[in-house]
Design an enzyme around this catalytic site. Sequence first.
Site, PDB file in Angstrom:
ATOM      1  N   ASP A  10      29.109  39.763  56.854  1.00 28.48           N
ATOM      2  CA  ASP A  10      27.746  40.097  55.800  1.00 28.48           C
ATOM      3  C   ASP A  10      26.603  40.823  56.408  1.00 28.48           C
ATOM      4  O   ASP A  10      25.391  39.879  56.475  1.00 28.48           O
ATOM      5  CB  ASP A  10      27.891  38.940  55.314  1.00 28.48           C
ATOM      6  CG  ASP A  10      28.680  38.584  54.206  1.00 28.48           C
ATOM      7  OD1 ASP A  10      29.887  39.832  53.694  1.00 28.48           O
ATOM      8  OD2 ASP A  10      28.712  37.837  53.788  1.00 28.48           O
ATOM      9  N   LYS A  38      36.747  39.605  56.541  1.00 24.88           N
ATOM     10  CA  LYS A  38      36.386  39.893  55.255  1.00 24.88           C
ATOM     11  C   LYS A  38      35.177  40.775  54.850  1.00 24.88           C
ATOM     12  O   LYS A  38      34.429  40.895  56.307  1.00 24.88           O
ATOM     13  CB  LYS A  38      36.192  38.910  54.554  1.00 24.88           C
ATOM     14  CG  LYS A  38      35.600  39.693  52.818  1.00 24.88           C
ATOM     15  CD  LYS A  38      36.122  38.755  52.590  1.00 24.88           C
ATOM     16  CE  LYS A  38      34.039  37.898  52.109  1.00 24.88           C
ATOM     17  NZ  LYS A  38      33.347  38.735  50.327  1.00 24.88           N
ATOM     18  N   ASP A  65      36.470  43.125  50.347  1.00 26.96           N
ATOM     19  CA  ASP A  65      35.796  43.070  49.240  1.00 26.96           C
ATOM     20  C   ASP A  65      35.337  43.500  48.554  1.00 26.96           C
ATOM     21  O   ASP A  65      34.072  43.571  49.172  1.00 26.96           O
ATOM     22  CB  ASP A  65      35.324  41.843  50.124  1.00 26.96           C
ATOM     23  CG  ASP A  65      35.180  40.953  48.248  1.00 26.96           C
ATOM     24  OD1 ASP A  65      35.603  40.438  47.443  1.00 26.96           O
ATOM     25  OD2 ASP A  65      34.011  39.652  48.781  1.00 26.96           O
ATOM     26  N   LEU A  66      35.993  45.110  48.253  1.00 27.53           N
ATOM     27  CA  LEU A  66      35.064  45.920  47.111  1.00 27.53           C
ATOM     28  C   LEU A  66      34.628  45.494  45.601  1.00 27.53           C
ATOM     29  O   LEU A  66      34.593  46.054  44.670  1.00 27.53           O
ATOM     30  CB  LEU A  66      35.439  46.573  47.655  1.00 27.53           C
ATOM     31  CG  LEU A  66      35.500  47.402  49.301  1.00 27.53           C
ATOM     32  CD1 LEU A  66      36.004  48.800  49.905  1.00 27.53           C
ATOM     33  CD2 LEU A  66      34.318  47.366  49.940  1.00 27.53           C
ATOM     34  N   LYS A  67      35.932  44.435  45.778  1.00 27.12           N
ATOM     35  CA  LYS A  67      35.417  43.940  44.109  1.00 27.12           C
ATOM     36  C   LYS A  67      35.691  45.572  43.092  1.00 27.12           C
ATOM     37  O   LYS A  67      35.021  46.062  42.250  1.00 27.12           O
ATOM     38  CB  LYS A  67      34.788  43.690  43.281  1.00 27.12           C
ATOM     39  CG  LYS A  67      34.216  41.793  44.032  1.00 27.12           C
ATOM     40  CD  LYS A  67      33.406  41.197  43.818  1.00 27.12           C
ATOM     41  CE  LYS A  67      33.666  40.018  44.552  1.00 27.12           C
ATOM     42  NZ  LYS A  67      32.847  39.637  46.465  1.00 27.12           N
ATOM     43  N   ASP A  70      37.806  49.344  36.911  1.00 28.19           N
ATOM     44  CA  ASP A  70      37.031  50.874  36.600  1.00 28.19           C
ATOM     45  C   ASP A  70      38.093  51.548  36.314  1.00 28.19           C
ATOM     46  O   ASP A  70      38.883  50.010  35.504  1.00 28.19           O
ATOM     47  CB  ASP A  70      37.107  51.288  37.482  1.00 28.19           C
ATOM     48  CG  ASP A  70      35.757  53.502  37.812  1.00 28.19           C
ATOM     49  OD1 ASP A  70      36.048  53.688  36.639  1.00 28.19           O
ATOM     50  OD2 ASP A  70      34.767  53.742  38.038  1.00 28.19           O
ATOM     51  N   PRO A  72      42.254  52.196  34.942  1.00 27.78           N
ATOM     52  CA  PRO A  72      43.113  52.566  36.214  1.00 27.78           C
ATOM     53  C   PRO A  72      43.877  52.689  36.637  1.00 27.78           C
ATOM     54  O   PRO A  72      44.005  52.838  37.946  1.00 27.78           O
ATOM     55  CB  PRO A  72      44.427  52.346  34.847  1.00 27.78           C
ATOM     56  CG  PRO A  72      43.646  51.707  33.078  1.00 27.78           C
ATOM     57  CD  PRO A  72      42.159  52.127  33.298  1.00 27.78           C
ATOM     58  N   ASN A  73      43.373  54.221  35.845  1.00 31.07           N
ATOM     59  CA  ASN A  73      43.406  55.257  37.286  1.00 31.07           C
ATOM     60  C   ASN A  73      42.854  55.503  38.065  1.00 31.07           C
ATOM     61  O   ASN A  73      43.112  55.585  39.452  1.00 31.07           O
ATOM     62  CB  ASN A  73      43.462  57.228  36.650  1.00 31.07           C
ATOM     63  CG  ASN A  73      44.058  57.899  37.148  1.00 31.07           C
ATOM     64  OD1 ASN A  73      45.160  57.968  37.408  1.00 31.07           O
ATOM     65  ND2 ASN A  73      43.561  59.035  37.731  1.00 31.07           N
ATOM     66  N   THR A  74      41.767  54.971  38.373  1.00 33.99           N
ATOM     67  CA  THR A  74      40.780  55.298  39.694  1.00 33.99           C
ATOM     68  C   THR A  74      40.830  53.980  40.057  1.00 33.99           C
ATOM     69  O   THR A  74      40.850  54.138  41.505  1.00 33.99           O
ATOM     70  CB  THR A  74      39.359  55.090  39.176  1.00 33.99           C
ATOM     71  OG1 THR A  74      38.870  56.108  37.904  1.00 33.99           O
ATOM     72  CG2 THR A  74      37.937  55.052  41.016  1.00 33.99           C
ATOM     73  N   THR A 130      30.696  34.158  40.244  1.00 36.01           N
ATOM     74  CA  THR A 130      29.673  32.314  40.211  1.00 36.01           C
ATOM     75  C   THR A 130      28.413  32.900  39.862  1.00 36.01           C
ATOM     76  O   THR A 130      27.315  30.927  39.879  1.00 36.01           O
ATOM     77  CB  THR A 130      29.901  31.763  41.728  1.00 36.01           C
ATOM     78  OG1 THR A 130      29.976  32.626  42.696  1.00 36.01           O
ATOM     79  CG2 THR A 130      31.791  31.151  41.919  1.00 36.01           C
ATOM     80  N   GLY A 219      31.931  31.926  56.107  1.00 36.75           N
ATOM     81  CA  GLY A 219      30.408  33.744  56.118  1.00 36.75           C
ATOM     82  C   GLY A 219      29.243  32.842  57.484  1.00 36.75           C
ATOM     83  O   GLY A 219      29.600  32.458  58.642  1.00 36.75           O
ATOM     84  N   ARG A 220      28.348  32.978  56.806  1.00 35.13           N
ATOM     85  CA  ARG A 220      26.933  32.435  58.003  1.00 35.13           C
ATOM     86  C   ARG A 220      27.767  31.220  58.222  1.00 35.13           C
ATOM     87  O   ARG A 220      26.915  30.766  59.699  1.00 35.13           O
ATOM     88  CB  ARG A 220      26.089  32.281  56.814  1.00 35.13           C
ATOM     89  CG  ARG A 220      25.154  33.606  56.024  1.00 35.13           C
ATOM     90  CD  ARG A 220      24.632  33.493  54.825  1.00 35.13           C
ATOM     91  NE  ARG A 220      25.230  32.846  53.925  1.00 35.13           N
ATOM     92  CZ  ARG A 220      24.817  32.777  52.415  1.00 35.13           C
ATOM     93  NH1 ARG A 220      23.784  33.093  52.222  1.00 35.13           N
ATOM     94  NH2 ARG A 220      25.869  32.402  51.692  1.00 35.13           N
TER      95      ARG A 220
HETATM   96  O1  C5P Z   1      27.810  32.849  53.939  1.00 31.34           O
HETATM   97  P1  C5P Z   1      28.692  32.521  53.204  1.00 31.34           P
HETATM   98  O2  C5P Z   1      29.366  31.338  53.677  1.00 31.34           O
HETATM   99  O3  C5P Z   1      28.226  31.892  52.023  1.00 31.34           O
HETATM  100  O4  C5P Z   1      29.603  33.651  52.699  1.00 31.34           O
HETATM  101  C1  C5P Z   1      31.026  33.761  51.432  1.00 31.34           C
HETATM  102  C2  C5P Z   1      31.254  34.740  51.816  1.00 31.34           C
HETATM  103  O5  C5P Z   1      32.555  34.939  49.871  1.00 31.34           O
HETATM  104  C3  C5P Z   1      30.377  35.888  50.597  1.00 31.34           C
HETATM  105  O6  C5P Z   1      30.950  36.979  51.418  1.00 31.34           O
HETATM  106  C4  C5P Z   1      30.274  35.684  49.091  1.00 31.34           C
HETATM  107  O7  C5P Z   1      29.951  37.275  48.918  1.00 31.34           O
HETATM  108  C5  C5P Z   1      31.872  35.540  49.357  1.00 31.34           C
HETATM  109  N1  C5P Z   1      31.935  35.105  47.507  1.00 31.34           N
HETATM  110  C6  C5P Z   1      30.930  34.454  47.587  1.00 31.34           C
HETATM  111  N2  C5P Z   1      31.501  33.324  46.300  1.00 31.34           N
HETATM  112  C7  C5P Z   1      32.578  33.797  45.058  1.00 31.34           C
HETATM  113  C8  C5P Z   1      33.053  35.558  45.802  1.00 31.34           C
HETATM  114  C9  C5P Z   1      33.342  36.150  46.601  1.00 31.34           C
HETATM  115  O8  C5P Z   1      30.049  33.479  48.293  1.00 31.34           O
HETATM  116  N3  C5P Z   1      32.665  33.480  44.023  1.00 31.34           N
END
Ligand code: C5P
Length: 239
Positions: A10, A38, A65-67, A70, A72-74, A130, A219-220
Amino acid sequence: MKTELAVALDFPTREQAEDFLARLKNLSAADQKRVVLKVGLELFLATGADWVRSLIANGYRVFLDLKFHDIPNTVVGAALQAGRMGADFFTLHLSGGGPMMQKVKAALDQAVSEKEFAKRPRVLGVSVLTSFSEKDFAAVYSGKGVSDAVRDWVSLGQASGVDGIVCSPHEVAQVKSQFPSLFTVVPGIRPSGSDAGDQARVMTPKDASKAGADLIVVGRPITQAKDPVAVIQSILGEL
Ligand code: C5P
């Protein structure tokens, strides 16, 4: 199967992502292989698809992770691009509905059987974000409760051919017992002793693995660490 680790890249700029990736060169070749990168909307928009292709060309496994959400076709078109790119995983919203997911599955299966690309990416369904409170969710989805929606949408995703779902560490055991064949991707992971940040419900890598996580997303705690390699090694040691 051993739980795998996805590092959430990120970062807002390509330079920051590349500085981080340069540090991963200090991982052993075996550990590098166990790490999935990711790439989310922020970095994807900062770098572009060619940059992601270069990661894959350099041997990294990529979780796009672009979620997608849209018609179905797209979404089918986007799913096929993810497959041509060589991504290992991509996400779509389960709330996009059954026909969308069925068509994505059929299109990917056909592309692989016609050898358009060799590796079929795994389709991961996102259920309820979430960040939703019960009240905000009910306002969008005509009074539906969050846990009912998670149950119904995951069940629809499974019936419509998704390969896995993204769920919180506290849901994974239940998802695995109800849908043993679904691949489970679990964010909200914090190695013991690290800062939870804005994640409200966290779990350690070891506990998430024991609960049935197939891929944990961190992530962090890794990207902001003084020594990311040491944190990755310690997490891999727990899995
Ligand atoms: O930095 P951290 O460990 O919190 O990052 C978690 C990653 O997971 C981020 O990229 C966040 O967007 C993703 N994520 C999340 N909770 C979700 C879905 C995705 O934290 N329910």
